[in-house]
Design a protein around this motif. Structure first.
Motif, PDB file in Angstrom:
ATOM      1  N   SER A 126       0.732  -0.955  -0.006  1.00 17.59           N
ATOM      2  CA  SER A 126       0.036  -0.075   0.168  1.00 17.59           C
ATOM      3  C   SER A 126       0.793   1.283   0.112  1.00 17.59           C
ATOM      4  N   LEU A 127       1.999   1.192   0.803  1.00 17.50           N
ATOM      5  CA  LEU A 127       2.821   2.448   0.985  1.00 17.50           C
ATOM      6  C   LEU A 127       3.798   2.473  -0.394  1.00 17.50           C
ATOM      7  N   LEU A 128       4.121   1.500  -1.080  1.00  9.93           N
ATOM      8  CA  LEU A 128       4.815   1.653  -2.309  1.00  9.93           C
ATOM      9  C   LEU A 128       3.885   2.205  -3.394  1.00  9.93           C
ATOM     10  N   MET A 129       2.724   1.765  -3.310  1.00  6.86           N
ATOM     11  CA  MET A 129       1.687   2.151  -4.487  1.00  6.86           C
ATOM     12  C   MET A 129       1.413   3.574  -4.072  1.00  6.86           C
ATOM     13  N   ALA A 130       1.381   3.784  -2.883  1.00  2.00           N
ATOM     14  CA  ALA A 130       0.821   5.468  -2.664  1.00  2.00           C
ATOM     15  C   ALA A 130       2.173   6.246  -2.916  1.00  2.00           C
ATOM     16  N   ILE A 131       3.329   5.855  -2.636  1.00  2.00           N
ATOM     17  CA  ILE A 131       4.351   6.904  -3.159  1.00  2.00           C
ATOM     18  C   ILE A 131       4.769   6.949  -4.668  1.00  2.00           C
ATOM     19  N   LEU A 132       4.407   5.886  -5.109  1.00  2.00           N
ATOM     20  CA  LEU A 132       4.567   6.003  -6.774  1.00  2.00           C
ATOM     21  C   LEU A 132       3.566   6.710  -7.473  1.00  2.00           C
ATOM     22  N   LYS A 133       2.327   6.672  -6.997  1.00  2.00           N
ATOM     23  CA  LYS A 133       1.323   7.645  -7.284  1.00  2.00           C
ATOM     24  C   LYS A 133       1.636   9.127  -6.951  1.00  2.00           C
TER      25      LYS A 133
END
Ligand code: GLA
Length: 375
Positions: A126-133
């Motif tokens: 979830s954190l990885l995808m948030a940062i990517l976004k």
């Protein structure tokens, strides 16, 4: 949750945040430890999230404060050092974007989460995808949910050295309200499946947290590869139940158990997706319970508390089935229940788990939610 986020942002930067990204956690309904074997998974995004409020910077720096953590992420985009705390997740994304020749810009912000860490609800993906976004909004590169999930997986595999499959990143990326995702982890073909009406997935957090899991997880990945080689294939996905039964004799006992879990779990996952289409909740529940037994006995990734929780849940009226979810070794189980029993179910499971273990569990009802997005 947004209130604390907006207030902290305001205190720090003297203005209201204009950009907020929200990224969900997930539960896996079935298909556990199958993704890195090119198999099938059936996760859904949940209504627990990480939120990041952010704004651009003029330089190449990333500065992120996390409400609830002592330390900040504070580094230059050109610095790819692994430092051994939560900020490595942020660093891993800037590393993977640079590695793939994205032109990225600096930003700063504040983050908050209500996804428990190490509980099997995928707070990391979830954190990885948030940062990517956040990077995609700040640096204005196009967003393709599948491609972005692949990048996040590469960050986890290569920068963070966890040899995970694609399941978590992909469901956090493209999850859909009201649906679970049937994913073929080999060719990445997918199908959104509706959760049958009048049932609920309840998350049963044992409040025990996994520790030193990375090495145990990577060990399972290796064992599966060895077992596949024994059968003459690159991946356990290719081995049918018939082929397994016919050729298993010379295989080392431990590898045999690992292989048996993966081969039958793939079959169960397809069956659950079919049962969902038929609204056959009894069959779904039965297969979930079988999956748990297999994870406990053959794959050895359950824990004492998870087994107690599952056993307690399964005894309750209105429960169709229960199992641990995620990598295992502690964390959460899920139960599929008849919606009309939910209050009684939650109360009884809470009391019985507390009676047996002395630990107060956390129990949440969870609805299938959407993937990462600006909100
Ligand atoms: C972790 C990994 C996933 C998957 C699950 C087990 O969540 O990140 O890729 O392997 O464990 O199913």
């Amino acid at each position: 949750m947004n209130k604390g986020l907006k207030e902290t942002f305001y205190h720090k930067f003297g203005e209201e945040p204009k950009l907020i990204v929200q990224s969900p956690g997930r539960v896996n309904i079935i298909g556990e430890h199958t993704d890195y074997n090119d198999g099938f998974v059936l996760p859904m995004a949940i209504d627990r999230h990480i939120r990041v409020a952010f704004r651009p910077r003029d330089d190449k720096k990333i500065k992120l404060e996390s409400i609830g953590f002592d330390s900040d992420a504070n580094f230059s985009i050109n610095d790819s050092t692994y430092i051994g705390d939560w900020s490595d997740y942020v660093r891993s994304i800037s590393w993977v974007l640079k590695k793939n020749n994205f032109d990225i810009k600096g930003w700063e912000g504040v983050m908050v989460s209500n996804i428990p860490i190490g509980a099997g609800l995928s707070s990391s993906a979830s954190l990885l995808m948030a940062i990517l976004k956040v990077f995609s909004v700040i640096s204005k590169f196009p967003w393709d949910g599948m491609e972005m999930a692949k990048l996040a997986r590469q960050a986890e595999n290569e920068f963070l050295q966890l040899k995970s499959g694609i399941m978590d990143q992909l469901i956090c990326s493209i999850g859909r309200v009201g649906h679970a995702l049937l994913l073929d982890c080999r060719d990445l073909s997918l199908d959104f499946v509706t959760i049958p009406p009048n049932v609920k997935i309840i998350i049963l957090d044992t409040v025990t947290r996994r520790e030193l899991v990375d090495s145990k997880y990577n060990e399972r990945v290796k064992q599966c590869a060895l077992a596949a080689t024994y059968f003459g294939y690159n991946s356990l996905r290719d081995i049918s139940i018939g082929h397994f039964l016919k050729n298993k004799e010379g295989l080392d006992q431990l590898l045999l158990k690992r292989a048996r879990h993966v081969i039958y779990e793939n079959q169960r996952t397809i069956e659950v997706s079919e049962a969902m289409k038929d609204n056959d909740v009894n069959r779904i529940g039965r297969l979930m319970s079988e999956s748990h037994q297999s994870l406990k006995k053959d794959y050895s990734v359950s824990s004492k508390e998870l087994n107690i929780m599952v056993q307690i849940a399964e005894k309750e009226a209105g429960c169709f089935g229960a199992r641990m979810t995620g990598a295992g070794f502690g964390g959460c189980a899920i139960a599929l229940i008849d919606e009309s029993f939910k209050e009684e179910f939650m109360r009884n499971v809470f009391n019985n788990y507390f009676l047996k273990t002395g630990i107060k569990p956390m129990i949440y009802i969870s609805s299938p939610s959407s993937g990462v997005r600006l909100c």
